[in-house]
Enzyme design. Structure first.
Site, short mmCIF file in Angstrom:
data_model
loop_
_atom_site.label_atom_id
_atom_site.label_comp_id
_atom_site.label_asym_id
_atom_site.label_seq_id
_atom_site.Cartn_x
_atom_site.Cartn_y
_atom_site.Cartn_z
N CYS A 194 11.76 -6.88 -16.72
CA CYS A 194 10.77 -7.64 -15.94
C CYS A 194 10.56 -7.01 -14.55
CB CYS A 194 11.26 -9.08 -15.82
SG CYS A 194 10.38 -10.09 -14.63
N CYS A 248 10.72 -9.41 -11.60
CA CYS A 248 12.12 -9.81 -11.36
C CYS A 248 12.81 -8.79 -10.45
CB CYS A 248 12.89 -9.93 -12.67
SG CYS A 248 12.23 -11.17 -13.81
#
Length: 109
Positions: free
Chosen positions: A33, A36
């Site tokens: 991600c 993230c």
């Protein structure tokens, strides 16, 4: 993981988060991600600056599907604040540090 955050898992979530005596910020994330990774340094800075008031843990959603499903995590990054074993705040997505600090103000004051 850094010096200011710890990892939690399906197996340790209850002890690490739900039974904590102070509010816990849980960063639901995954290695693939991009957002993230973008927010991780901000979370680390907040953890370092507020270690006395707020515990910060990270949960890899790929490795820990039970906890992610239990709390309805469908998009990451999702940041949940738990207090007394309950979710008291949910923040989804990436935001600049000043905005994130403002969102967390009730817990880090």
């Amino acid at each position: 993981m850094s010096a200011n955050t710890t990892d939690t898992s399906d197996a340790t979530f209850e002890a690490d988060v739900l039974k904590s005596d102070k509010p816990v910020l849980v960063d639901f994330w995954a290695p693939w991600c991009g957002p993230c990774k973008a927010i991780a340094p901000i979370i680390d800075e907040i953890a370092a600056a507020n270690a006395d008031k707020l515990k910060v843990v990270k949960l890899n959603t790929d490795d820990n599907p039970q906890t992610s499903a239990k709390y309805g995590i469908t998009g990451i990054p999702t940041l949940n604040v738990y207090s007394g074993g309950e979710v008291v705040k949910t923040i989804v997505g990436v935001m600049p540090k000043p905005k994130l600090v403002k969102e967390l103000e009730p817990f880090i004051g």
